[in-house]
Design an enzyme around this catalytic site. Sequence first.
Site, short mmCIF file in Angstrom:
data_model
loop_
_atom_site.label_atom_id
_atom_site.label_comp_id
_atom_site.label_asym_id
_atom_site.label_seq_id
_atom_site.Cartn_x
_atom_site.Cartn_y
_atom_site.Cartn_z
N ASP A 1 0.82 -1.21 0.00
CA ASP A 1 0.00 0.00 0.00
C ASP A 1 0.86 1.26 0.00
O ASP A 1 1.91 1.30 0.64
CB ASP A 1 -0.91 0.03 1.24
CG ASP A 1 -1.86 -1.16 1.29
OD1 ASP A 1 -1.96 -1.88 0.27
OD2 ASP A 1 -2.48 -1.38 2.34
N LYS B 1 -6.63 10.23 11.72
CA LYS B 1 -6.15 9.53 10.53
C LYS B 1 -7.01 9.81 9.30
O LYS B 1 -6.50 10.14 8.23
CB LYS B 1 -6.08 8.02 10.79
CG LYS B 1 -5.59 7.24 9.57
CD LYS B 1 -5.48 5.75 9.84
CE LYS B 1 -5.00 5.02 8.58
NZ LYS B 1 -4.86 3.57 8.81
N ASP C 1 -4.74 2.64 -4.45
CA ASP C 1 -3.31 2.73 -4.14
C ASP C 1 -2.82 1.53 -3.35
O ASP C 1 -1.77 1.58 -2.70
CB ASP C 1 -3.00 4.03 -3.38
CG ASP C 1 -3.68 4.08 -2.02
OD1 ASP C 1 -4.59 3.27 -1.77
OD2 ASP C 1 -3.29 4.93 -1.20
#
Length: 852
Positions: free
Chosen positions: A558, A627, A785
Amino acid sequence: KTKAEYDEILTKMKDIGRAASLKPGQKLIMEWYQPLIRAVQKEQKSIIAQMNIGKSPSHAPYFLLLEAEKVSIIALHTAIALCFMDRKGSTILKILDRMGELMQVELNLVRLKNSEPRLAKVLTRHQSSADKMLHRTESVVGSPEDRNHRIRAAGVMLDLILRNSKYTYNTKTERVVLSPPAKVNIRPRKIRKELLDAGERSQQDGEGVRLEDRKSVRREVSDHLLNSFGTTMEDEHERVGGNYVQRRGFLLEKVSRGKHMAYVLRLHEDLHNHADSIFQDMELTLVRQLPMVVPPKPWTNPLSGGYMLHKSPLVRYTGSREVTDNINSRTENLDAFFESLNVLGETPWQINKRVYEVMQEAWEMGGGIAEIPTRKDLETPVRDPLDDDIVFYRQCAKVKQLNYDLHGLRCSFRYKLDVAKRFKEQDAFYFPHNVDFRGRTYPIPPHLNHVGSDIDRGLLLFADAKGIGEKGLFWMKVHLANIFGNNKIPFADRARWTEQHYSQVMESAEDPLRGSRWWTGADDPWQALALCMELRDIYLLPPEKRRFHESCIPVHMDGSCNGLQHYAALGGDVDGARQVNLISGPEPQDVYSGVVRIVTRLIAEEAQQGVEMAKLLDGKVDRKVIKQTVMTSVYGVTFVGARQQIENALKDRDVVDEELYWEASAYIARLTFASLSELFSGARNIMTWLGDCARVCAANGTSVSWTTPLGLPVTQPYRQTKNATLSTAVQRIKLIEHQDSFPLNVQKQRTAFPPNYVHSLDSTHMLLTAREMRRRGLRFASVHDSYWTHALDIDAMGKVLRQQFVELHTQPLLENLLQELQDLNPSVEFPPLPIRGPLDMQAVLDSPYFFH
């Protein structure tokens, strides 16, 4: 099987009178809605004129106290729903009764809002059937009108519908042509004071109102409608040019029903045929939106690719023809894009049968295990006599919403499990892919695919097994540590972490549901279980034979906050590049931890200064709180959105009291944005420049458009929309209209351009990697991604994705973008390019944690 299930659902929807909520019914409502509103408004004026000379029509309250929009939608929805139940139509008496009941309920609620507003709000919120709502409202406010009054009112509405429900028919193609909907008011029109005053007078004035026998009134209304329309409607049409004629949508007839004659209203056969064709398309959609058992048809143009027999759009629907027209006009430059996109559809998959069996058993045990929703609803709160009414109603509403959410989660889970059951004996199946308008790729089958939730991913394996070799076991251990959230330490430490949990891995694989369920503590528990089972198979082999073990498990790598990686590369931002691992370091940098360090420092400083909220939060904000906001900051999240994200994170932690959620989340969001500006000044400069360019384009009246490095034309589809939400006692109907002729949404064009441009770049990087992986004979899949391949090929994939990123960002991307914007808008001046920093892109090739 799917077709049969769909047919059963469709039949049930028609039988219970809900066909107007399906797509064909919605199209007819949109076609006739505006003409009917204008006719109702004309009728309102006629009633007022009659009342001014001393007459009081019995249907006056229904037209003067209710909005024209609401009366129109009630009448249209009722007529269309009942006529769709049977091709032979519905009796006028049934339609009049149903329509009259619904109009009476709305009228009662208007009165109730004046006398008992709180009760009216409760009744409206808890929508029920028409007869129940009628009983409830009449038990409170009574009903000044006789039943005959509402039948007359329904008769007037049906008369207006018959006069204003026309459609266009192409006699050459024998197809119904529904025109684009007229503009819809953003909000329902406010009733003028004269209508309200007249409505109040109409309730008090009883002159001229006869209380006839109900049957005779219905017969009188039916005779009037039949005399007005029944003799000419079948053949009446008006030629509107060329092969087009205009016909009436409803037919009114007097037919024999046993020993009696009945007045029947039915939809024109053309409209039934039109509805059937739409239902067939919907039926095929359900069938075709499953995985394929053969490789998908390669994309060769925007109209050819994906499924073999059924058309699939290259670009997912946006409501804008401008997007698709731009792509269709430039197909000659899309060969490289199609080649890359086809790689994703060629990847063969299979169902992980062992994980499927555990999921099935967990569901049969009642659910509630590792993201499988529980099968039991939450219990409704028991009312405490000392509780405030508002508090109790809020508690009930909260539980009700949670149960709605649970129901949705159960349905979604059952869809996934059902698709897995159908395909678990297939040796290989495939996911055809298409893209959104930015070029981001998605599997077309919606219910089970690798872009879905952890449940989806736990069920999926590559169909082709591959030996793990010397390094594959190491990468599997790293992958398990990543799944448990231990991805902020060096690779060797991650592998060691998995080795230290050998006993838990073995127990999880051998007895997933009756052991300690250690695997459920992972961030992605079902993927963790799948990997535990694979590791157990390897551990049971002699050490010298482990490298020959053939594995189908996808192993992931990732990006490190991939959006910020692209911004740092675009701006040459060395400091930002170091934070997101574009530059090599002994261990991975964690941008979220970097931001939270600044946030906690600022909170501590303000706590010393006596700020109450800072003192309350000091030492309580961790990485997980901020986050999501950091992750979405590069994609244009607003302060409002960031505050909501942080509030959701706070709800999962016992940090502050519930009444302080809003204030605390707003405080943390402000500090988070300040920290991001401090850490990523280069990214902020690029985002600002992109937003300024979009503002210039929008001010010039053009949508922001650009071309990706793979040649895909991108156009932002953001224009102003017209919509109206009409809430009646038994339903809420939302009418939305998208048209390319509407003005641009300038704010959306500006705020969405930075994230959309970066999304187009991260998609380009992924597609370039996919193309190169196929050229090397390596399997590849991705979730934006997150790049997947066999354990054996992780090192090879790592080299490819780094090389493709460097090649992408050594191009003059911003210079090319500026030139294209100037070519499309030659009469305006754009801001100068931001100054690029000294970042050497070759450093990415040697950064081990660029993707990890």
